[in-house]
Design an enzyme around this catalytic site. Structure first.
Site, PDB file in Angstrom:
ATOM      1  N   TYR A 165       0.844  -1.211   0.000  1.00  0.00           N
ATOM      2  CA  TYR A 165       0.000   0.000   0.000  1.00  0.00           C
ATOM      3  C   TYR A 165       0.873   1.253   0.000  1.00  0.00           C
ATOM      4  O   TYR A 165       0.665   2.174  -0.805  1.00  0.00           O
ATOM      5  CB  TYR A 165      -0.903  -0.029   1.230  1.00  0.00           C
ATOM      6  CG  TYR A 165      -1.871   1.138   1.351  1.00  0.00           C
ATOM      7  CD1 TYR A 165      -3.094   1.118   0.687  1.00  0.00           C
ATOM      8  CD2 TYR A 165      -1.567   2.248   2.150  1.00  0.00           C
ATOM      9  CE1 TYR A 165      -3.989   2.169   0.815  1.00  0.00           C
ATOM     10  CE2 TYR A 165      -2.462   3.303   2.271  1.00  0.00           C
ATOM     11  CZ  TYR A 165      -3.666   3.262   1.612  1.00  0.00           C
ATOM     12  OH  TYR A 165      -4.554   4.314   1.728  1.00  0.00           O
TER      13      TYR A 165
HETATM   14  P1  NAP Z   1     -13.801   2.915   0.651  1.00  0.00           P
HETATM   15  O1  NAP Z   1     -14.990   3.528   1.276  1.00  0.00           O
HETATM   16  O2  NAP Z   1     -13.531   1.456   0.851  1.00  0.00           O
HETATM   17  O3  NAP Z   1     -13.823   3.261  -0.923  1.00  0.00           O
HETATM   18  C1  NAP Z   1     -12.969   2.649  -1.838  1.00  0.00           C
HETATM   19  C2  NAP Z   1     -13.553   2.902  -3.213  1.00  0.00           C
HETATM   20  O4  NAP Z   1     -12.660   2.392  -4.215  1.00  0.00           O
HETATM   21  C3  NAP Z   1     -14.886   2.217  -3.400  1.00  0.00           C
HETATM   22  O5  NAP Z   1     -15.742   3.069  -4.115  1.00  0.00           O
HETATM   23  C4  NAP Z   1     -14.541   0.993  -4.247  1.00  0.00           C
HETATM   24  O6  NAP Z   1     -15.636   0.656  -5.056  1.00  0.00           O
HETATM   25  C5  NAP Z   1     -13.390   1.538  -5.091  1.00  0.00           C
HETATM   26  N1  NAP Z   1     -12.512   0.486  -5.585  1.00  0.00           N
HETATM   27  C6  NAP Z   1     -11.653  -0.293  -4.878  1.00  0.00           C
HETATM   28  N2  NAP Z   1     -11.033  -1.168  -5.696  1.00  0.00           N
HETATM   29  C7  NAP Z   1     -11.512  -0.938  -6.947  1.00  0.00           C
HETATM   30  C8  NAP Z   1     -11.278  -1.518  -8.219  1.00  0.00           C
HETATM   31  N3  NAP Z   1     -10.390  -2.512  -8.390  1.00  0.00           N
HETATM   32  N4  NAP Z   1     -11.947  -1.020  -9.295  1.00  0.00           N
HETATM   33  C9  NAP Z   1     -12.839  -0.013  -9.150  1.00  0.00           C
HETATM   34  N5  NAP Z   1     -13.102   0.579  -7.965  1.00  0.00           N
HETATM   35  C10 NAP Z   1     -12.450   0.117  -6.884  1.00  0.00           C
HETATM   36  O7  NAP Z   1     -12.476   3.631   1.162  1.00  0.00           O
HETATM   37  P2  NAP Z   1     -12.010   5.174   1.180  1.00  0.00           P
HETATM   38  O8  NAP Z   1     -11.373   5.370   2.498  1.00  0.00           O
HETATM   39  O9  NAP Z   1     -13.082   6.099   0.731  1.00  0.00           O
HETATM   40  O10 NAP Z   1     -10.834   5.111   0.098  1.00  0.00           O
HETATM   41  C11 NAP Z   1     -10.714   6.037  -0.955  1.00  0.00           C
HETATM   42  C12 NAP Z   1      -9.239   6.322  -1.173  1.00  0.00           C
HETATM   43  O11 NAP Z   1      -8.736   6.989  -0.020  1.00  0.00           O
HETATM   44  C13 NAP Z   1      -8.365   5.082  -1.366  1.00  0.00           C
HETATM   45  O12 NAP Z   1      -7.464   5.293  -2.429  1.00  0.00           O
HETATM   46  C14 NAP Z   1      -7.619   4.978  -0.060  1.00  0.00           C
HETATM   47  O13 NAP Z   1      -6.365   4.342  -0.199  1.00  0.00           O
HETATM   48  C15 NAP Z   1      -7.486   6.425   0.340  1.00  0.00           C
HETATM   49  N6  NAP Z   1      -7.232   6.694   1.750  1.00  0.00           N
HETATM   50  C16 NAP Z   1      -8.110   6.295   2.700  1.00  0.00           C
HETATM   51  C17 NAP Z   1      -7.839   6.557   4.044  1.00  0.00           C
HETATM   52  C18 NAP Z   1      -8.775   6.119   5.157  1.00  0.00           C
HETATM   53  O14 NAP Z   1      -8.370   6.155   6.344  1.00  0.00           O
HETATM   54  N7  NAP Z   1      -9.999   5.748   4.879  1.00  0.00           N
HETATM   55  C19 NAP Z   1      -6.658   7.263   4.392  1.00  0.00           C
HETATM   56  C20 NAP Z   1      -5.797   7.676   3.383  1.00  0.00           C
HETATM   57  C21 NAP Z   1      -6.093   7.387   2.064  1.00  0.00           C
HETATM   58  P3  NAP Z   1     -16.189  -0.813  -5.379  1.00  0.00           P
HETATM   59  O15 NAP Z   1     -15.875  -1.682  -4.187  1.00  0.00           O
HETATM   60  O16 NAP Z   1     -17.663  -0.611  -5.607  1.00  0.00           O
HETATM   61  O17 NAP Z   1     -15.458  -1.204  -6.613  1.00  0.00           O
END
Ligand code: NAP
Length: 256
Positions: A157
């Site tokens: 990651y």
């Molecule tokens: P989340 O609610 O799990 O959302 C992840 C999104 O990515 C979902 O819409 C999922 O949609 C989509 N996704 C994942 N794999 C995919 C694939 N192979 N093809 C198409 N869509 C895909 O998590 P989130 O926290 O909002 O994450 C969004 C971003 O923020 C990510 O890049 C994550 O690394 C980053 N981030 C999160 C945090 C945190 O603490 N939450 C911190 C720093 C950075 P489907 O499952 O419907 O495909």
């Protein structure tokens, strides 16, 4: 005046969390949207919410690892709305977790493909469409993990998220002269399904432990991150390019 009036935007990872909150905010701020994720049912729910609020959006379901999807998203923005101004390449997952020697090559590759190669594929088709319109704003979701903090168990990651910053910087210099800005947002812990404490089987106390790592002693709501993405997407940040913007509640600098 709405911040994204007359703008056309792509949002990936729009079915959940940060992407969903950002799609709703972009639509409220006047953008017409192409949204994507794998789960069509969740995209349908998002579209209904956007339309109910008077916004305009279309969904294209698919996997961000698929080059054909990257092209289709841009084609849809151009055919349906007339061009592309903003792309939020946000989809991602924790991927293969565990100490580096225990990560399989397949798991490593899948994590890099999902979080980093997907962004390259997105940019590959988005940038020419933005150049065609005289400019645009491309935003990647990176993380403090891999930038300011080494988190055990997150080697794949961290590498994928650090790679996004490198890709973003190169795009910023390659296309700045043609009006395309490229930036990355680096959220701290954010209350989405991906967050460690929201994972099935999370150890008790995980939430309060992670909250305590942040200077603000809490994690973010997805809407708080979305507001910073809106800043990078809109003309409010017209002189910002090549930036890795920490929106991390101070997790990067906290030592208390
Ligand atoms: P989340 O609610 O799990 O959302 C992840 C999104 O990515 C979902 O819409 C999922 O949609 C989509 N996704 C994942 N794999 C995919 C694939 N192979 N093809 C198409 N869509 C895909 O998590 P989130 O926290 O909002 O994450 C969004 C971003 O923020 C990510 O890049 C994550 O690394 C980053 N981030 C999160 C945090 C945190 O603490 N939450 C911190 C720093 C950075 P489907 O499952 O419907 O495909």
């Amino acid at each position: 005046m709405n911040a994204l009036a007359d703008k056309i935007a792509i949002v990936t990872g729009a079915s959940s969390g940060i992407g969903r909150a950002t799609a709703l905010l972009f639509a409220r701020e006047g953008a017409r949207l192409v949204v994507t994720a794998r789960r069509q049912s969740e995209l349908d729910r998002l579209l209904a919410e956007i339309e109910q609020a008077g916004g305009e959006a279309v969904s294209v379901a698919g996997d961000v690892k698929d080059e054909a999807l990257a092209k289709k998203l841009v084609d849809t923005a151009v055919d349906r709305f007339g061009g592309l101004d903003v792309a939020f390449n946000n989809a991602g997952s924790n991927g293969a977790m565990g100490p580096v020697p225990e990560v399989s090559l397949a798991g490593w590759r899948d994590t890099l493909d999902t979080n980093l190669t997907s962004a390259f594929l997105g940019a590959k088709y988005q940038v020419p469409a933005m150049v065609e319109r005289g400019g645009g704003s491309i935003i990647f979701t990176s993380s403090f993990v891999g930038h300011t903090v080494g988190f055990p168990g997150m080697g794949a990651y961290a590498a994928s998220k650090a790679g996004l910053v490198g890709l973003m910087q190169v795009l910023a210099v390659e296309f700045g002269a043609r009006g395309v800005r490229a930036n990355a947002i680096l959220p701290g812990g954010t209350d989405t399904p991906m967050f460690a404490a929201n994972q099935p089987g999370a150890a008790p106390g995980t939430r309060s432990f992670v909250e305590g790592l942040h200077a603000l002693k809490r994690i973010a709501s997805p809407e708080e991150i979305a507001r910073s993405v809106l800043h990078l997407a809109s003309d409010a940040s017209s002189f910002t390019t090549g930036a890795a913007l920490l929106v991390d509640g101070g997790v990067s600098i906290n030592r208390t």
